[in-house]
Design a protein around this motif. Structure first.
Motif, PDB file in Angstrom:
ATOM      1  N   VAL A   1       0.833  -1.205   0.000  1.00  0.00           N
ATOM      2  CA  VAL A   1       0.000   0.000   0.000  1.00  0.00           C
ATOM      3  C   VAL A   1       0.866   1.253   0.000  1.00  0.00           C
ATOM      4  N   LEU A   2       1.888   1.275   0.852  1.00  0.00           N
ATOM      5  CA  LEU A   2       2.752   2.451   0.950  1.00  0.00           C
ATOM      6  C   LEU A   2       3.527   2.691  -0.344  1.00  0.00           C
ATOM      7  N   LYS A   3       3.789   1.627  -1.079  1.00  0.00           N
ATOM      8  CA  LYS A   3       4.543   1.761  -2.331  1.00  0.00           C
ATOM      9  C   LYS A   3       3.649   2.164  -3.505  1.00  0.00           C
ATOM     10  N   ASN A   4       2.420   1.617  -3.533  1.00  0.00           N
ATOM     11  CA  ASN A   4       1.594   1.748  -4.738  1.00  0.00           C
ATOM     12  C   ASN A   4       0.458   2.763  -4.646  1.00  0.00           C
ATOM     13  N   ASP A   5       0.104   3.163  -3.448  1.00  0.00           N
ATOM     14  CA  ASP A   5      -1.047   4.047  -3.284  1.00  0.00           C
ATOM     15  C   ASP A   5      -0.605   5.357  -2.636  1.00  0.00           C
ATOM     16  N   ALA A   6      -0.328   6.353  -3.452  1.00  0.00           N
ATOM     17  CA  ALA A   6       0.188   7.632  -2.957  1.00  0.00           C
ATOM     18  C   ALA A   6      -0.798   8.309  -2.008  1.00  0.00           C
ATOM     19  N   LYS A   7      -2.105   8.219  -2.328  1.00  0.00           N
ATOM     20  CA  LYS A   7      -3.113   8.847  -1.477  1.00  0.00           C
ATOM     21  C   LYS A   7      -3.157   8.184  -0.108  1.00  0.00           C
ATOM     22  N   ALA A   8      -3.154   6.861  -0.094  1.00  0.00           N
ATOM     23  CA  ALA A   8      -3.185   6.130   1.176  1.00  0.00           C
ATOM     24  C   ALA A   8      -1.931   6.418   1.997  1.00  0.00           C
ATOM     25  N   LYS A   9      -0.781   6.502   1.325  1.00  0.00           N
ATOM     26  CA  LYS A   9       0.469   6.791   2.025  1.00  0.00           C
ATOM     27  C   LYS A   9       0.438   8.187   2.634  1.00  0.00           C
ATOM     28  N   LYS A  10      -0.125   9.139   1.910  1.00  0.00           N
ATOM     29  CA  LYS A  10      -0.204  10.510   2.425  1.00  0.00           C
ATOM     30  C   LYS A  10      -1.132  10.583   3.627  1.00  0.00           C
ATOM     31  N   GLU A  11      -2.249   9.846   3.570  1.00  0.00           N
ATOM     32  CA  GLU A  11      -3.209   9.870   4.666  1.00  0.00           C
ATOM     33  C   GLU A  11      -2.705   9.122   5.891  1.00  0.00           C
ATOM     34  N   ASP A  12      -1.944   8.051   5.680  1.00  0.00           N
ATOM     35  CA  ASP A  12      -1.432   7.256   6.792  1.00  0.00           C
ATOM     36  C   ASP A  12      -0.077   6.662   6.417  1.00  0.00           C
ATOM     37  N   PRO A  13       1.023   7.404   6.662  1.00  0.00           N
ATOM     38  CA  PRO A  13       2.349   6.941   6.254  1.00  0.00           C
ATOM     39  C   PRO A  13       3.001   5.950   7.226  1.00  0.00           C
TER      40      PRO A  13
END
Length: 369
Positions: free
Chosen positions: A321-333
């Motif tokens: 998720v942290l590698k492929n989903d920029a939005k998800a990473k920004k919301e919860d890194p």
């Protein structure tokens, strides 16, 4: 006894401080810098407590220690000033390494920057010839480190390293530092084909050249070329695969060095996981930490089982998720270990334990059965 330890500091009392820190983790070996890793400023050897450090090593049963050259050294540079600095410094660092009684100095081969790989290989080989030809401390080997392949760094394949060695005159003074995170990130599948990777290495370079192994998990999938370490069991390689590396008969007798990052919510209070990582890889967790620790890990197993959370799948899912989903990473890194820690503290599972103690138990849980 398995020779396993970690990267330790020489502050404030040089080699003596390094030995004392290594003992805190239960190490039987360790790796250290003879000065700051970011520069080439060095104190005189006598100011680094070499005699006291060696006596402490003898009394602790520590052997086969390793020196690591600073990261700023670049034998692959086309810039004459940078290249000369690397050559001159490495000559002196070999003398310092010899004074400590150490056999291997680990070196990142270098980067070709604005040139190309062919230039980089030749330039590094030329530098190694100058360094080794200009020093008499023949017991000291330069251990070329296998690299992940980020940017223009060299040593990203076994073939590149073999090409460098082929051009070196004093081949008997070249050894290899095999880094698990680096070769994984460079595309060597040590998770599913460790034997095949080691056979390839043997055919290309020779297993007899390996002088030290760095044991690190990776935040990225195989072939990512990133070089981002994570504690054992919390990355794409996983505990089981790293445990196979450490206990592989083809690597027996070498020193294994952890370079895993310190962790914790607050950067100012982050702590290393070396003690529990060493105990897990050595197989003496209960002896090191006591039966209560083992009971706490079992408590974690039951807790996460109720959440239907598998230790390996969870780690891989979060990194994906942290590698492929920029939005998800920004919301919860938050990375896997931090998320797991938050689960435990929210449930007040171990209200009397420190953050470091909880993380120790999480590392043990991530190791599986």
């Amino acid at each position: 006894m398995l020779k396993i330890g970690s990267h330790v500091s020489c502050s404030p009392k040089g080699l003596l401080s390094a030995v004392n820190e290594a003992n805190e983790y239960g190490s039987s070996t360790f790796m250290f810098y003879t000065g700051a890793p970011q520069n080439t400023r060095r104190k005189p050897i006598d100011d680094l407590y070499p005699i006291e450090g060696k006596l402490a090593m003898e009394s602790s049963g520590i052997e086969d220690t390793i020196v690591h050259a600073p990261y700023i050294i670049n034998l692959g540079s086309y810039k004459e000033s940078t290249y000369k600095l690397a050559v001159d410094f490495l000559k002196e660092e070999i003398r310092r390494t010899h004074a400590f009684g150490v056999k291997h100095i680990v070196l990142h081969p270098g980067a070709f920057t604005d040139m190309d790989a062919e230039y980089g290989i030749q330039r590094i080989a030329d530098g190694l010839n100058e360094v080794l030809g200009g020093t008499n401390e023949t017991e000291v080997h330069i251990a070329l480190e296998t690299m992940a392949g980020k940017g223009t760094e060299m040593g990203r394949s076994f073939e590149e390293i073999a090409s460098m060695i082929e051009k070196v005159e004093h081949k008997d003074r070249i050894s290899i530092c095999l880094d698990t995170c680096h070769i994984h990130d460079a595309g060597y599948d040590i998770v599913n084909n460790l034997d095949g990777v080691l056979e390839h290495f043997d055919q290309t370079i020779g297993l007899d050249r390996i002088g030290v192994i760095h044991v690190n998990d990776s935040k990225n999938p195989c072939g990512a070329g990133k070089d981002r370490h994570t504690p054992v069991g919390s990355g794409w390689i996983g505990f089981e695969s790293l445990n196979k590396v450490v206990h592989h008969p083809a690597l027996a007798g070498r020193p294994f060095i952890l370079e895993t990052p310190w962790i914790g919510k607050d950067a100012k209070t982050q702590r290393p996981m070396y003690e529990v990582e060493i105990a897990l890889l050595r197989g003496n967790v209960e002896e090191r930490f006591g039966p209560e620790f083992v009971e706490d890990v079992q408590k974690l197993r039951s807790f996460f089982a109720e959440l239907e959370l598998d230790h390996r799948q969870y780690v891989l899912d979060i990194w994906t998720v942290l590698k492929n989903d920029a939005k998800a990473k920004k919301e919860d890194p938050r990375e896997p270990l931090e998320r797991l820690y938050d689960y435990v503290t929210a449930a007040e599972l171990f209200p009397d334990l420190s953050e470091e103690a909880i993380n120790h138990r999480l590392i043990a849980w991530l190791a599986g059965s």
